[in-house]
Enzyme design. Structure first.
Site, mmCIF file in Angstrom:
data_model
loop_
_atom_site.group_PDB
_atom_site.id
_atom_site.type_symbol
_atom_site.label_atom_id
_atom_site.label_comp_id
_atom_site.label_asym_id
_atom_site.label_seq_id
_atom_site.Cartn_x
_atom_site.Cartn_y
_atom_site.Cartn_z
ATOM 1 N N ASP A 115 -0.053 -23.777 -9.438
ATOM 2 C CA ASP A 115 -0.145 -23.744 -10.902
ATOM 3 C C ASP A 115 -0.551 -25.135 -11.389
ATOM 4 O O ASP A 115 -0.617 -26.081 -10.603
ATOM 5 C CB ASP A 115 1.206 -23.299 -11.520
ATOM 6 C CG ASP A 115 2.372 -24.236 -11.202
ATOM 7 O OD1 ASP A 115 3.435 -23.756 -10.785
ATOM 8 O OD2 ASP A 115 2.214 -25.474 -11.362
ATOM 9 N N HIS A 130 -1.757 -27.551 -1.685
ATOM 10 C CA HIS A 130 -2.145 -26.163 -1.394
ATOM 11 C C HIS A 130 -3.256 -25.676 -2.293
ATOM 12 O O HIS A 130 -3.514 -24.472 -2.371
ATOM 13 C CB HIS A 130 -0.928 -25.231 -1.530
ATOM 14 C CG HIS A 130 0.045 -25.382 -0.396
ATOM 15 N ND1 HIS A 130 1.322 -24.883 -0.458
ATOM 16 C CD2 HIS A 130 -0.059 -26.000 0.803
ATOM 17 C CE1 HIS A 130 1.952 -25.156 0.676
ATOM 18 N NE2 HIS A 130 1.138 -25.854 1.452
ATOM 19 N N SER A 219 11.841 -23.867 -0.268
ATOM 20 C CA SER A 219 12.665 -23.243 0.788
ATOM 21 C C SER A 219 12.296 -23.792 2.161
ATOM 22 O O SER A 219 12.742 -23.266 3.184
ATOM 23 C CB SER A 219 12.454 -21.726 0.776
ATOM 24 O OG SER A 219 11.106 -21.427 1.162
HETATM 25 N N1 APR Z 1 15.425 -25.060 -9.525
HETATM 26 C C1 APR Z 1 15.256 -25.459 -8.232
HETATM 27 N N2 APR Z 1 15.026 -24.604 -7.197
HETATM 28 C C2 APR Z 1 14.964 -23.289 -7.491
HETATM 29 C C3 APR Z 1 15.135 -22.790 -8.807
HETATM 30 C C4 APR Z 1 15.370 -23.736 -9.840
HETATM 31 N N3 APR Z 1 15.541 -23.345 -11.120
HETATM 32 N N4 APR Z 1 15.023 -21.421 -8.760
HETATM 33 C C5 APR Z 1 14.804 -21.085 -7.464
HETATM 34 N N5 APR Z 1 14.762 -22.194 -6.706
HETATM 35 C C6 APR Z 1 14.561 -22.304 -5.259
HETATM 36 C C7 APR Z 1 14.829 -21.047 -4.467
HETATM 37 O O1 APR Z 1 16.214 -20.924 -4.168
HETATM 38 C C8 APR Z 1 13.990 -21.283 -3.216
HETATM 39 O O2 APR Z 1 14.756 -21.944 -2.213
HETATM 40 O O3 APR Z 1 13.195 -22.581 -5.035
HETATM 41 C C9 APR Z 1 12.864 -22.210 -3.698
HETATM 42 C C10 APR Z 1 11.503 -21.553 -3.708
HETATM 43 O O4 APR Z 1 11.144 -21.269 -2.374
HETATM 44 P P1 APR Z 1 9.793 -20.462 -2.092
HETATM 45 O O5 APR Z 1 9.719 -19.305 -2.992
HETATM 46 O O6 APR Z 1 9.716 -20.244 -0.601
HETATM 47 O O7 APR Z 1 8.643 -21.460 -2.533
HETATM 48 P P2 APR Z 1 8.033 -22.684 -1.736
HETATM 49 O O8 APR Z 1 9.085 -23.381 -0.929
HETATM 50 O O9 APR Z 1 7.288 -23.478 -2.715
HETATM 51 O O10 APR Z 1 6.985 -21.973 -0.719
HETATM 52 C C11 APR Z 1 6.178 -22.849 0.056
HETATM 53 O O11 APR Z 1 4.909 -20.980 0.949
HETATM 54 O O12 APR Z 1 4.199 -18.933 0.317
HETATM 55 C C12 APR Z 1 3.753 -20.205 0.633
HETATM 56 O O13 APR Z 1 1.897 -21.444 -0.130
HETATM 57 C C13 APR Z 1 3.094 -20.828 -0.551
HETATM 58 O O14 APR Z 1 3.394 -23.017 -1.535
HETATM 59 C C14 APR Z 1 4.074 -21.888 -1.014
HETATM 60 C C15 APR Z 1 4.819 -22.225 0.258
#
Ligand code: APR
Length: 274
Positions: A115, A130, A219
């Site tokens: 984004d 990414h 995550s």
């Molecule tokens: N504040 C902080 N963390 C939060 C919040 C919040 N308000 N709400 C949710 N989270 C946490 C979740 O608990 C989770 O651990 O954010 C994390 C998001 O994890 P993912 O959905 O796996 O996203 P991300 O880690 O960015 O994924 C990495 O994987 O799918 C590919 O390319 C994609 O960039 C992405 C990469």
């Protein structure tokens, strides 16, 4: 209504940030920082988290080659929520943190998110490792509109016509070579070094030179966070993660502050400015 913030977490993070001093503060963000802006995470517990729908296969170049119409339809369904979103208090707090740290030392923000909320909030020292949802590019090897340096603004193309009638002819085509254009994002079957915009050398330098790594809303599921964890643990520096999920920290040495980024980061900013 402002949500309660844990004074102990604020104090702990303020102390760690102050200890960086003239060193290099590196922040690594993930989808969790944009959830408060209405963008679903990939693996979080939010109802629309998208990989839960087992769509990992769709985030690949292989799928785009097999079914460009399907690939575009899926991404447009996902990015419609991305491109209309606004930065939230966490994005703004990181802009303030950058300004605060640059008065004394180095700051780099590496985002996994595609984004545009960090740049919309005013972040300067930003790496989009990414790629970006507001740009598209040509898939053809050697085309100037493709890797390793080319891309085009998504806004140059009328995706509404495609959505009205999702057919190959209505997909955006490269003005130079005529190929069907693709997302300017890193897919699961691709590599960080494939496009200059991912700034992989700068990402590696940040991992090697960071004096504090602050992870926000991730995550730890992909290569870039593996790199930072490996480097940070190897060099014995402070590793902090902000995440409300009570899932166990992925490894020893990483300290998780169970909090929402949009609550904790603004509170920390108020203490740093105070
Ligand atoms: N504040 C902080 N963390 C939060 C919040 C919040 N308000 N709400 C949710 N989270 C946490 C979740 O608990 C989770 O651990 O954010 C994390 C998001 O994890 P993912 O959905 O796996 O996203 P991300 O880690 O960015 O994924 C990495 O994987 O799918 C590919 O390319 C994609 O960039 C992405 C990469």
């Amino acid at each position: 209504m402002s949500q309660a913030v844990d004074a102990g977490q604020v104090g702990h993070l303020v102390k760690a940030l102050r200890q960086v001093g003239e060193g290099h503060l590196v922040v690594i963000t993930g989808a969790g920082i944009s959830l408060a802006s209405g963008i679903a995470t990939f693996r979080g517990t939010d109802p629309d988290a998208i990989w839960q729908k087992d769509v990992t296969e769709l985030g690949t170049f292989r799928y785009f080659q097999h079914d460009p119409v399907g690939s575009w339809r899926w991404y447009l369904s996902r990015f419609s929520q991305v491109l209309g979103a606004q930065p939230n208090a966490a994005h703004r707090a990181l802009v303030d943190l950058e300004r605060w740290q640059l008065q004394r030392g180095r700051f780099t923000l590496i985002t996994q998110n595609v984004d545009t909320l960090h740049e919309d909030a005013g972040q300067q020292e930003l790496v989009k490792v990414h790629g970006s949802a507001n740009r598209i590019r040509c898939p053809r090897e050697g085309c100037a509109n493709g890797a390793p340096e080319g891309s085009l603004p998504r806004s140059d193309f009328d995706v509404e016509a495609f959505l009205a009638r999702p057919e190959t002819e209505r997909l955006p085509h490269c003005p130079l070579c005529g190929d069907i254009l693709r997302q300017h994002v890193l897919w699961f079957d691709e590599y960080y070094g494939e496009h200059r915009d991912y700034q992989w050398p700068r990402v590696q330098e940040a991992a090697w030179s960071a004096d504090l790594m602050l992870f926000v809303g991730t995550s730890f599921s992909v290569g870039v966070t593996d790199l930072f964890l490996r480097q940070g643990l190897g060099r014995g520096i402070a590793l902090l993660s902000i995440d409300p999920s009570d899932a166990a920290a992925p490894m020893a040495g990483l300290e998780v502050l169970n909090a929402k980024a949009e609550v904790l980061l603004p509170a920390v900013g108020r203490h740093l400015q105070g």
